[in-house]
Scaffold this active site. Structure first.
Site, PDB file in Angstrom:
ATOM      1  N   ASP A 143      -8.543  -0.766   1.383  1.00 57.49           N
ATOM      2  CA  ASP A 143      -8.227   0.657   1.453  1.00 57.49           C
ATOM      3  C   ASP A 143      -8.744   1.257   2.755  1.00 57.49           C
ATOM      4  O   ASP A 143      -9.659   0.718   3.382  1.00 57.49           O
ATOM      5  CB  ASP A 143      -8.849   1.400   0.262  1.00 57.49           C
ATOM      6  CG  ASP A 143      -8.249   0.961  -1.068  1.00 57.49           C
ATOM      7  OD1 ASP A 143      -7.142   0.397  -1.058  1.00 57.49           O
ATOM      8  OD2 ASP A 143      -8.895   1.186  -2.105  1.00 57.49           O
ATOM      9  N   LYS A 144      -8.187   2.389   3.123  1.00 60.76           N
ATOM     10  CA  LYS A 144      -8.529   3.038   4.390  1.00 60.76           C
ATOM     11  C   LYS A 144     -10.035   3.220   4.556  1.00 60.76           C
ATOM     12  O   LYS A 144     -10.581   3.016   5.651  1.00 60.76           O
ATOM     13  CB  LYS A 144      -7.822   4.390   4.487  1.00 60.76           C
ATOM     14  CG  LYS A 144      -8.111   5.171   5.751  1.00 60.76           C
ATOM     15  CD  LYS A 144      -7.326   6.481   5.770  1.00 60.76           C
ATOM     16  CE  LYS A 144      -7.650   7.298   7.008  1.00 60.76           C
ATOM     17  NZ  LYS A 144      -6.893   8.573   7.048  1.00 60.76           N
TER      18      LYS A 144
END
Length: 245
Positions: free
Chosen positions: A105-106
């Site tokens: 995820d970011k």
């Protein structure tokens, strides 16, 4: 293949830097100093020594990156910085094209493998092969022993029961007991660890991947830094993916 291209593909030097090293006598071809950076060599048959180190040519490229916060796990994005944007142009020009093996995820940091070996990537990510990944995490609220038991046994994350995993709490001090630890799982559902904690009415506050199969994040790599995998690391990955080198 040109010598400067060979050195670029193997991550030893950009084409422009290769010329400087060659002129300085830092490259040997079959025991003799290379005369020109654009000389032709046989990548499979010639022995290339770069600054005292034997350089081995491989069909595929394998990179370990310490993914920083805020960077997306994609090959390109019109709005966000990607993990490939952190690599120099000489590396991103490699063909077949490079891509991240799986996603983080970011705002998840840590170990990212970047390669252009699609077969191996598919095998490493297949849940049927049970390739473990370990993450360091912290959560908003302390996890109880009952929470740990439930998470390890499998929880409902929206119509899907997660497979058994291993969770170890590592409290930094008694006042923070249960707020941090490591979780090891072989699945990779979208936002899985975040959803698992939410199933126990908790929230992830930080998440960092520290192992992927047989590989551990190199402690010498700071966030945003990368290096090529060693021969031993590549062989270990191939073994984990069921592919002989």
């Amino acid at each position: 293949m040109r010598l400067d291209k060979f050195l670029s593909l193997t991550g030893k030097a950009s084409r422009s830097d290769a010329g400087k090293v060659v002129r300085g006598g830092g490259v040997l071809v079959n025991g003799a100093p290379a005369q020109k950076a654009d000389m032709n060599i046989d990548p499979d048959g010639d022995e290339i020594i770069f600054r005292g180190e034997l350089v081995i040519y491989r069909k595929f490229t394998y990179i370990m990156m310490h993914k920083p916060d805020g960077v997306v796990s994609a090959t390109e994005d019109d709005r966000e910085e990607t993990v490939l944007d952190l690599l120099p142009e000489e590396i991103t020009r490699i063909r077949p094209a490079l891509f991240p093996c799986g996603r983080l995820d970011k705002h998840t940091t840590g170990l990212m493998i970047i390669t252009n070996n699609g077969q191996l990537s598919h095998r490493l990510l297949s849940p049927t092969r049970h390739v473990d990944k370990t993450y360091e995490f912290s959560v908003k609220f302390p996890l109880s022993d009952e929470d740990v038991t439930a998470l390890e046994s499998g929880v409902d994350i929206g119509g899907y029961i997660t497979a058994p995993c291993k969770l170890i709490l590592e409290p930094p001090n008694p006042d923070e007991r249960g707020r941090a630890g490591k979780i090891t799982l072989h699945e990779g559902k979208y936002h899985q660890i975040k959803l698992m904690m939410e199933a126990q009415h908790n929230q992830i506050t930080s998440l960092k991947r520290v192992t992927f199969g047989p590989l551990a994040l190199d402690p010498a790599l700071r966030a945003g830094e990368w290096r090529m995998l060693t021969e031993d690391e590549i062989k270990a990955l191939e073994k984990a993916g069921g592919i002989s080198g």
